[in-house]
Design a protein around this motif. Structure first.
Motif, PDB file in Angstrom:
ATOM      1  N   TRP A  66      33.867  39.672  29.615  1.00 58.77           N
ATOM      2  CA  TRP A  66      34.844  39.835  30.919  1.00 58.77           C
ATOM      3  C   TRP A  66      35.867  40.361  30.734  1.00 58.77           C
ATOM      4  O   TRP A  66      36.835  40.434  31.601  1.00 58.77           O
ATOM      5  CB  TRP A  66      35.394  37.995  30.894  1.00 58.77           C
ATOM      6  N   ILE A 111      36.886  44.159  30.895  1.00 53.94           N
ATOM      7  CA  ILE A 111      36.617  45.420  31.783  1.00 53.94           C
ATOM      8  C   ILE A 111      37.171  46.675  30.520  1.00 53.94           C
ATOM      9  O   ILE A 111      36.613  47.517  30.716  1.00 53.94           O
ATOM     10  CB  ILE A 111      37.107  45.867  32.564  1.00 53.94           C
ATOM     11  N   LEU A 114      42.493  44.596  31.198  1.00 49.33           N
ATOM     12  CA  LEU A 114      41.823  44.259  32.742  1.00 49.33           C
ATOM     13  C   LEU A 114      40.610  43.494  32.285  1.00 49.33           C
ATOM     14  O   LEU A 114      39.669  43.452  31.508  1.00 49.33           O
ATOM     15  CB  LEU A 114      41.209  45.875  33.042  1.00 49.33           C
ATOM     16  N   TYR A 115      40.522  42.744  33.426  1.00 51.60           N
ATOM     17  CA  TYR A 115      39.126  41.638  33.408  1.00 51.60           C
ATOM     18  C   TYR A 115      39.148  41.472  33.915  1.00 51.60           C
ATOM     19  O   TYR A 115      40.096  41.075  35.458  1.00 51.60           O
ATOM     20  CB  TYR A 115      39.809  40.688  32.003  1.00 51.60           C
ATOM     21  N   TYR A 116      37.871  40.239  34.282  1.00 49.41           N
ATOM     22  CA  TYR A 116      37.502  39.642  35.702  1.00 49.41           C
ATOM     23  C   TYR A 116      38.025  37.878  34.927  1.00 49.41           C
ATOM     24  O   TYR A 116      37.599  37.693  33.864  1.00 49.41           O
ATOM     25  CB  TYR A 116      35.888  39.525  35.484  1.00 49.41           C
ATOM     26  N   ASP A 117      38.337  37.838  35.952  1.00 50.16           N
ATOM     27  CA  ASP A 117      38.437  36.252  36.505  1.00 50.16           C
ATOM     28  C   ASP A 117      37.395  35.155  36.205  1.00 50.16           C
ATOM     29  O   ASP A 117      35.895  35.886  37.023  1.00 50.16           O
ATOM     30  CB  ASP A 117      39.306  34.947  36.523  1.00 50.16           C
ATOM     31  N   ASN A 118      36.870  33.714  35.979  1.00 49.11           N
ATOM     32  CA  ASN A 118      36.115  32.555  36.994  1.00 49.11           C
ATOM     33  C   ASN A 118      35.395  33.222  38.069  1.00 49.11           C
ATOM     34  O   ASN A 118      34.323  32.522  38.410  1.00 49.11           O
ATOM     35  CB  ASN A 118      36.690  31.614  36.427  1.00 49.11           C
ATOM     36  N   SER A 119      36.802  33.959  38.988  1.00 41.96           N
ATOM     37  CA  SER A 119      36.432  33.379  40.350  1.00 41.96           C
ATOM     38  C   SER A 119      36.034  35.075  40.584  1.00 41.96           C
ATOM     39  O   SER A 119      35.660  35.975  41.732  1.00 41.96           O
ATOM     40  CB  SER A 119      37.091  33.482  41.439  1.00 41.96           C
ATOM     41  N   ASP A 120      35.546  36.370  39.428  1.00 40.04           N
ATOM     42  CA  ASP A 120      35.008  37.910  39.838  1.00 40.04           C
ATOM     43  C   ASP A 120      36.303  37.720  40.465  1.00 40.04           C
ATOM     44  O   ASP A 120      36.258  39.496  40.997  1.00 40.04           O
ATOM     45  CB  ASP A 120      33.837  37.635  40.778  1.00 40.04           C
ATOM     46  N   ASN A 121      37.506  38.062  40.443  1.00 45.39           N
ATOM     47  CA  ASN A 121      38.228  38.992  40.787  1.00 45.39           C
ATOM     48  C   ASN A 121      38.910  39.652  39.576  1.00 45.39           C
ATOM     49  O   ASN A 121      38.968  39.221  38.498  1.00 45.39           O
ATOM     50  CB  ASN A 121      40.122  37.916  41.127  1.00 45.39           C
ATOM     51  N   VAL A 122      39.791  40.951  40.081  1.00 44.55           N
ATOM     52  CA  VAL A 122      39.710  41.530  39.028  1.00 44.55           C
ATOM     53  C   VAL A 122      41.272  41.382  38.599  1.00 44.55           C
ATOM     54  O   VAL A 122      42.062  41.476  39.409  1.00 44.55           O
ATOM     55  CB  VAL A 122      40.030  42.803  39.160  1.00 44.55           C
ATOM     56  N   VAL A 123      41.679  41.174  37.356  1.00 43.82           N
ATOM     57  CA  VAL A 123      42.852  40.979  36.722  1.00 43.82           C
ATOM     58  C   VAL A 123      43.410  41.807  35.664  1.00 43.82           C
ATOM     59  O   VAL A 123      42.842  42.515  35.128  1.00 43.82           O
ATOM     60  CB  VAL A 123      43.216  39.764  35.949  1.00 43.82           C
ATOM     61  N   LEU A 124      44.601  42.481  36.048  1.00 42.02           N
ATOM     62  CA  LEU A 124      45.593  42.960  35.173  1.00 42.02           C
ATOM     63  C   LEU A 124      46.985  42.421  34.825  1.00 42.02           C
ATOM     64  O   LEU A 124      47.644  41.941  35.636  1.00 42.02           O
ATOM     65  CB  LEU A 124      45.585  44.274  36.276  1.00 42.02           C
ATOM     66  N   ARG A 125      46.646  42.322  33.426  1.00 41.48           N
ATOM     67  CA  ARG A 125      46.919  41.429  33.399  1.00 41.48           C
ATOM     68  C   ARG A 125      48.112  42.445  31.938  1.00 41.48           C
ATOM     69  O   ARG A 125      47.674  42.712  31.033  1.00 41.48           O
ATOM     70  CB  ARG A 125      47.260  39.843  32.326  1.00 41.48           C
ATOM     71  N   PRO A 166      36.726  33.617  30.325  1.00 42.58           N
ATOM     72  CA  PRO A 166      36.535  33.564  31.769  1.00 42.58           C
ATOM     73  C   PRO A 166      34.662  34.246  31.832  1.00 42.58           C
ATOM     74  O   PRO A 166      34.312  34.249  30.983  1.00 42.58           O
ATOM     75  CB  PRO A 166      37.277  34.796  32.252  1.00 42.58           C
ATOM     76  N   PRO A 173      32.192  35.876  34.256  1.00 42.72           N
ATOM     77  CA  PRO A 173      32.235  36.290  35.765  1.00 42.72           C
ATOM     78  C   PRO A 173      31.011  36.022  36.022  1.00 42.72           C
ATOM     79  O   PRO A 173      29.817  36.693  35.566  1.00 42.72           O
ATOM     80  CB  PRO A 173      32.554  37.678  35.895  1.00 42.72           C
ATOM     81  N   ARG A 174      30.335  35.779  37.350  1.00 46.60           N
ATOM     82  CA  ARG A 174      28.824  35.667  38.017  1.00 46.60           C
ATOM     83  C   ARG A 174      28.459  37.527  37.531  1.00 46.60           C
ATOM     84  O   ARG A 174      27.577  38.121  37.723  1.00 46.60           O
ATOM     85  CB  ARG A 174      28.837  35.027  38.893  1.00 46.60           C
ATOM     86  N   ASN A 210      53.708  40.155  36.027  1.00 49.70           N
ATOM     87  CA  ASN A 210      52.890  40.958  34.143  1.00 49.70           C
ATOM     88  C   ASN A 210      51.409  40.758  34.661  1.00 49.70           C
ATOM     89  O   ASN A 210      50.465  40.852  33.772  1.00 49.70           O
ATOM     90  CB  ASN A 210      53.006  39.712  33.428  1.00 49.70           C
ATOM     91  N   ILE A 258      48.608  41.389  37.889  1.00 53.23           N
ATOM     92  CA  ILE A 258      48.221  41.758  38.721  1.00 53.23           C
ATOM     93  C   ILE A 258      46.540  41.316  39.213  1.00 53.23           C
ATOM     94  O   ILE A 258      45.696  41.397  38.779  1.00 53.23           O
ATOM     95  CB  ILE A 258      48.163  43.096  39.459  1.00 53.23           C
ATOM     96  N   VAL A 271      43.330  41.262  42.080  1.00 55.33           N
ATOM     97  CA  VAL A 271      42.963  41.569  43.591  1.00 55.33           C
ATOM     98  C   VAL A 271      41.830  40.834  43.879  1.00 55.33           C
ATOM     99  O   VAL A 271      40.984  40.645  43.232  1.00 55.33           O
ATOM    100  CB  VAL A 271      42.195  42.932  43.983  1.00 55.33           C
TER     101      VAL A 271
END
Lengths: 113, 219
Positions: free
Chosen positions: A30, A32, A90-101, B18, B20-21, B61, B63, B65
């Protein structure tokens, strides 16, 4: 008086290298980027007298003095992080959204007593 | 290690690991910001830098998409002057309670890579509605269930159109349910280049109160 253990430069309080690999902890599915990062940690002596480069507080100077007079009763000051840096993940959350934290205080840059 | 892992994830503001699928492509805007942060010299890190997104000049802190989970309302050409009518839906439920939304930006992307010569292109009209009522599957959105958020005429000169939806996104989170948006694109003389419509996404910036509280006093 001289310390019972010889003080070598490498044993003084300073950052030590610690690399955290996300794949080692099974997070590569998860996360990236990055694949890992240098977190480091603090380790080392805070001997009497404290020298300037040991980033010491006034209290630490006091404590080393008392420790040199009464080593059994009062320990040396601790060697702790005094300057840290943030990192971004940078990672994927449980809904496959890309998150930068961004995370504060994740890298030890400097240690002090 | 399970306990240690869950404690570490919690300290990173994640309730669980997480899973991810699928691995969608990383949006270029996020990759650019990530790379720019990586190359920052550590000496220049002021304590607040990690809690502000300089690129958008807003506090934050995190972001994200969000990919659009909506669907086209018509199979094939919509009626009348409409060239495209699409329901957009961005699932903001992944935002944690302690996160304050500071910006939401809708991006509509086109795939064209040639541009009409000046004067030759015809204008298109874009309207964006907010849904306040869910229609039955496959039926047009009921007029009275929509509120016009914005409308704009444009010619296909840009690869992407960007709209600020911060107010709507905050409203979704605090007062009302998120029933999505309706995107309409119409052309008074045909639908030049509407096939180049690619997709829509919502970029959301939030500030985690837990991680961006006043940081511990430094020596």
């Amino acid at each position: 008086s001289a310390q019972s253990i010889p003080i070598t430069p490498s044993s003084l309080c300073r950052p030590r290298r610690l690399y955290i690999s996300f794949s080692d902890v099974g997070w590569e599915n998860w996360i990236i980027a990055p694949q890992g990062y240098l977190a480091n940690y603090c380790l080392g002596e805070c001997p009497f007298p404290l020298t300037a480069e040991l980033n010491s507080t006034n209290h630490a100077i006091l404590q080393t003095m008392v420790h040199s007079l009464d080593p059994e009763g009062t320990p040396q000051p601790c060697c702790v992080p005094v300057r840290l840096s943030p990192i971004s993940i940078l990672y994927y959350d449980n809904s496959d959204n890309v998150v930068l934290r961004h995370y504060e205080d994740m890298v030890v840059d400097e240690c002090g007593c | 290690l399970r306990l240690q892992e869950s404690l570490l994830l919690k300290s990173l503001g994640l309730s669980s690991k997480p899973s991810p699928r699928s691995h969608t492509p990383v949006p270029s805007v996020l990759w650019r910001i990530f790379q720019s942060r990586k190359t920052l010299p550590s000496t220049s890190n002021d304590p607040g830098a990690a809690c502000r997104v300089e690129e958008f000049n807003v506090p934050g802190n995190i972001i994200r998409v969000f990919t659009d989970q909506g669907h086209f309302i018509h199979h094939g050409q919509p009626p009348g002057l409409l060239c495209l009518q699409k329901r957009l839906y961005f699932n903001l439920s992944v935002l944690e309670e302690g996160e304050r939304l500071t910006m939401a930006q809708l991006e509509i992307k086109f795939s064209h890579n040639s541009y009409p010569s000046p004067g030759q292109g015809q204008g298109l009209d874009l309207r964006l509605y907010r849904s306040s009522r869910l229609p039955l599957q496959g039926t047009p959105a009921p007029e009275h269930g929509q509120k016009l958020l914005l409308e704009r005429s444009f010619e296909q000169l840009h690869k992407a159109l960007v709209f600020d939806l911060s107010g709507v996104a905050r409203d979704w989170r605090s007062h009302s349910r998120n029933l999505g948006l309706i995107l309409e694109i119409a052309g008074s003389s045909g639908c030049p280049g509407i096939n180049s419509f690619l997709d829509t996404s919502l970029l959301v910036v939030t500030l985690s109160q837990q991680q961006c509280r006043a940081s511990r006093r430094r020596r």
